[in-house]
Design a protein around this motif. Structure first.
Motif, short mmCIF file in Angstrom:
data_model
loop_
_atom_site.label_atom_id
_atom_site.label_comp_id
_atom_site.label_asym_id
_atom_site.label_seq_id
_atom_site.Cartn_x
_atom_site.Cartn_y
_atom_site.Cartn_z
N LYS A 262 0.85 -1.14 0.01
CA LYS A 262 -0.06 -0.11 0.05
C LYS A 262 0.74 1.26 -0.01
O LYS A 262 1.85 1.33 0.65
N LYS A 263 0.39 2.30 -0.81
CA LYS A 263 1.27 3.19 -0.88
C LYS A 263 0.83 4.57 0.23
O LYS A 263 -0.41 4.44 0.43
N LEU A 264 1.57 5.06 0.89
CA LEU A 264 1.21 5.88 1.88
C LEU A 264 0.98 7.42 1.43
O LEU A 264 1.98 7.72 0.35
N GLN A 265 -0.22 7.96 1.73
CA GLN A 265 -0.36 9.27 1.12
C GLN A 265 0.65 10.51 1.97
O GLN A 265 0.86 10.36 3.26
N ALA A 266 1.36 11.07 1.15
CA ALA A 266 2.29 12.14 1.99
C ALA A 266 2.43 13.01 0.90
O ALA A 266 2.15 13.13 -0.21
N PHE A 267 2.80 14.44 1.37
CA PHE A 267 3.35 15.60 0.62
C PHE A 267 4.55 15.28 -0.04
O PHE A 267 5.66 14.76 0.75
N THR A 268 4.83 15.84 -1.11
CA THR A 268 6.07 15.80 -1.67
C THR A 268 7.01 16.98 -1.16
O THR A 268 6.53 17.73 -0.64
#
Length: 155
Positions: free
Chosen positions: A5-11
């Motif tokens: 699962k890909k974690l939601q985060a800011f770049t």
């Protein structure tokens, strides 16, 4: 096969944009706060100047009506108000006026003293005109009193 699962985060670039916008907003807030403080200080200074001038005007009006003998001594720049019970004096300096022991920080540009409508350099007076310097707004103060009959009989 298991999917990660890909974690939601800011770049990093999104974080830098947010940081830049925050810096701009905080900088504008401090600039506006500085302008408001300058306006408040100006208003406070104007209020203090007007208060000093109003105190002088009120003291002169009261004294002119209280004391029967008022004289101006030109060489010492002193206005003497005398009665049988007490005396009051105003001494005029370049940047302030001394009333007995009270100091009023008012710079006077021009002083004129009158007796019966005629300007006098010194001696008995029954009216005076003061003009403040430009830093005080070049305001005028005119104070007079009506002489009682005994003034004309004694002088």
């Amino acid at each position: 096969m298991q999917l990660k699962k890909k974690l939601q985060a800011f770049t990093l670039s999104e974080m830098l944009v947010v940081l830049l916008l925050t810096v701009v907003v905080v900088g504008l807030a401090f600039a506006i706060l500085n302008l408001v403080q300058q306006q408040m200080n100006t208003a406070k200074n104007n209020f203090e100047k007007n208060t000093e001038l109003n105190q002088l005007r009120q003291a002169l009006w009261t004294d002119f009506r209280t004391y029967p003998k008022i004289s101006y001594i030109g060489n010492s720049q002193q206005l003497l108000l005398e009665s049988e019970a007490s005396n009051t004096s105003y001494t005029f300096f370049d940047s302030y006026i001394l009333r007995n022991t009270d100091t009023l920080f008012i710079a006077i540009e021009e002083k004129k003293f009158y007796l019966e409508g005629k300007q006098v350099p010194s001696g008995l007076v029954n009216a005076m005109s003061l003009k403040t310097e430009k830093e005080m707004g070049s305001r005028n103060v005119f104070v007079y009193r009506e002489n009682a009959a005994n003034f004309y009989m004694n002088n």
